[in-house]
Write a protein that holds these residues in place. Structure first.
Motif, PDB file in Angstrom:
ATOM      1  N   SER A  29       0.926  -1.202   0.014  1.00  0.00           N
ATOM      2  CA  SER A  29       0.194  -0.044   0.119  1.00  0.00           C
ATOM      3  C   SER A  29       0.910   1.129   0.105  1.00  0.00           C
ATOM      4  O   SER A  29       1.339   1.696   0.931  1.00  0.00           O
ATOM      5  N   HIS A  30       1.043   1.991  -1.197  1.00  0.00           N
ATOM      6  CA  HIS A  30       1.629   2.960  -1.281  1.00  0.00           C
ATOM      7  C   HIS A  30       0.961   4.406  -0.937  1.00  0.00           C
ATOM      8  O   HIS A  30       1.867   5.238  -0.790  1.00  0.00           O
ATOM      9  N   HIS A  31      -0.197   4.206  -0.996  1.00  0.00           N
ATOM     10  CA  HIS A  31      -1.304   5.388  -0.637  1.00  0.00           C
ATOM     11  C   HIS A  31      -1.383   5.246   0.924  1.00  0.00           C
ATOM     12  O   HIS A  31      -1.212   4.317   1.678  1.00  0.00           O
ATOM     13  N   GLU A  32      -1.733   6.463   1.356  1.00  0.00           N
ATOM     14  CA  GLU A  32      -1.904   6.559   2.858  1.00  0.00           C
ATOM     15  C   GLU A  32      -3.302   6.133   3.422  1.00  0.00           C
ATOM     16  O   GLU A  32      -4.279   6.121   2.332  1.00  0.00           O
ATOM     17  N   ALA A  33      -3.139   5.667   4.631  1.00  0.00           N
ATOM     18  CA  ALA A  33      -4.666   5.485   5.069  1.00  0.00           C
ATOM     19  C   ALA A  33      -4.716   6.148   6.393  1.00  0.00           C
ATOM     20  O   ALA A  33      -4.047   6.858   6.912  1.00  0.00           O
ATOM     21  N   MET A  34      -6.012   5.707   7.181  1.00  0.00           N
ATOM     22  CA  MET A  34      -6.261   6.804   8.330  1.00  0.00           C
ATOM     23  C   MET A  34      -6.644   5.838   9.326  1.00  0.00           C
ATOM     24  O   MET A  34      -7.378   4.647   9.154  1.00  0.00           O
ATOM     25  N   VAL A  35      -6.412   6.106  10.472  1.00  0.00           N
ATOM     26  CA  VAL A  35      -6.873   5.401  11.814  1.00  0.00           C
ATOM     27  C   VAL A  35      -7.594   6.577  12.421  1.00  0.00           C
ATOM     28  O   VAL A  35      -7.120   7.452  12.759  1.00  0.00           O
ATOM     29  N   THR A  36      -9.097   6.155  12.635  1.00  0.00           N
ATOM     30  CA  THR A  36      -9.809   7.190  13.123  1.00  0.00           C
ATOM     31  C   THR A  36     -10.256   6.766  14.709  1.00  0.00           C
ATOM     32  O   THR A  36     -10.777   5.416  14.767  1.00  0.00           O
ATOM     33  N   VAL A  37     -10.168   7.604  15.539  1.00  0.00           N
ATOM     34  CA  VAL A  37     -10.583   6.865  17.226  1.00  0.00           C
ATOM     35  C   VAL A  37     -11.754   7.544  17.729  1.00  0.00           C
ATOM     36  O   VAL A  37     -11.548   8.977  17.991  1.00  0.00           O
ATOM     37  N   ASP A  38     -12.821   6.865  17.908  1.00  0.00           N
ATOM     38  CA  ASP A  38     -14.050   7.435  18.508  1.00  0.00           C
ATOM     39  C   ASP A  38     -14.666   8.614  17.589  1.00  0.00           C
ATOM     40  O   ASP A  38     -15.119   9.541  18.104  1.00  0.00           O
ATOM     41  N   GLY A  39     -13.974   8.847  16.312  1.00  0.00           N
ATOM     42  CA  GLY A  39     -14.464   9.987  15.507  1.00  0.00           C
ATOM     43  C   GLY A  39     -13.904  11.276  16.083  1.00  0.00           C
ATOM     44  O   GLY A  39     -14.251  12.320  15.572  1.00  0.00           O
ATOM     45  N   GLN A  40     -13.061  11.100  17.084  1.00  0.00           N
ATOM     46  CA  GLN A  40     -12.203  12.344  17.567  1.00  0.00           C
ATOM     47  C   GLN A  40     -10.620  12.743  17.088  1.00  0.00           C
ATOM     48  O   GLN A  40     -10.568  13.896  16.903  1.00  0.00           O
TER      49      GLN A  40
END
Length: 289
Positions: free
Chosen positions: A232-243
């Motif tokens: 995976s050369h593109h970035e991803a996101m980790v979102t915690v509790d929508g905050q």
């Protein structure tokens, strides 16, 4: 005399109308209503020279006014102080902030007279590891969401339970949730409904590119490890509790496990989980016609 701290969402409580109602109701029934000086100046209340952090320290119980997002933000702020939290719903759905704005006076009476229970909810600890080092840590009441970034490409997530390989999920991402979070994003993604007083961890894929992919439930003593595929050369996101949001990339590891901290939530005996489900989900379509 019970001291009740109040955290309003001023975007949802226009002119602090419901905050004033709550403050007046608490005092009517013999309790002490506490707000930080910023709120006190807007409500015309006596300023005590306290900020929000000091106000939480002085309170026996906390009440937030807004929606579930407001509740999650408040919970994450006060959980370390072990203050029980009640939510007043000024939004539409409200699973966490479950006191209706029209029931504020009744809720205040129950609080002041001690007619409530404390529901200790399981939380999760999550950490992002990159090149063997922890680059971010957070605490979770609802869910950890690992999702693709701005570029619309399939994300490949290798998922392990206690280091045993479970599956490779190609798709839009993965939701790791508590039972409390089972009624949130996980439910929308096809995840199961779980009673909030049990200790389990739920993993639900988001739009998986697999015909057989389903949610997986495991006991709370397990550790969930998700590895973003190296390709995976593109970035991803980790979102915690929508905050809180954190960028991740290929090779990063997201480790999630049961926290030693539990969130104390105020509950009244009038409603159980199934009453709330019927009112919030099953009957919602009829009420919105």
């Amino acid at each position: 005399m019970l001291k009740i701290g109040i955290i309003p969402n001023e975007d949802k409580d226009e002119g602090l109308k419901y905050t004033r109602i709550l403050m007046d109701s608490i005092r009517k029934w013999g309790g002490t209503a506490l707000v930080c000086d910023d709120v006190a100046s807007k409500t015309g209340d006596k300023e005590l020279n306290i900020n929000e952090d000091k106000m939480v320290d002085m309170s026996d119980v906390m009440v937030c006014l807004g929606g579930d997002g407001t509740f999650l933000k408040a919970a994450r702020t006060i959980v370390a102080k072990r203050k029980p939290l009640l939510g007043v719903n000024l939004g539409k759905l409200g699973f966490l902030a479950d006191v209706d704005k029209n029931d504020i006076e009744k809720a205040a009476k129950h609080l002041v007279e001690g007619e409530f229970t404390i529901d200790e909810r399981m939380m999760l600890d999550t950490a992002i590891v990159r090149d063997g080092k922890v680059v971010a840590e957070d605490i979770v009441l609802n869910d950890v969401v690992i999702s693709r970034g701005a570029i619309s490409r399939i994300l490949h997530l290798k998922t392990y339970i206690n280091d045993a390989f479970m599956d490779l999920y190609p798709g839009d991402g993965l939701i790791i949730s508590t039972p409390t979070g089972s009624t949130a994003y996980s439910l929308s993604a096809g995840g199961p409904l779980v009673e909030p007083d049990v200790d389990l961890i739920i993993s639900t894929p988001i739009c998986p590119h697999l015909l057989y992919s389903r949610s997986f439930i495991t006991t709370a003593d397990r550790v969930i490890k998700v590895v973003v595929a190296e390709s995976s050369h593109h970035e991803a996101m980790v979102t915690v509790d929508g905050q809180n949001g954190y960028e991740v990339r290929g090779g990063d590891i997201i480790i999630t496990k049961k926290s030693q901290v539990r969130m104390p939530m105020v509950r009244f005996n009038e409603k159980n989980f199934f009453d709330v489900l019927r009112g919030k989900i099953y009957d919602r379509g009829e009420s919105m016609k």
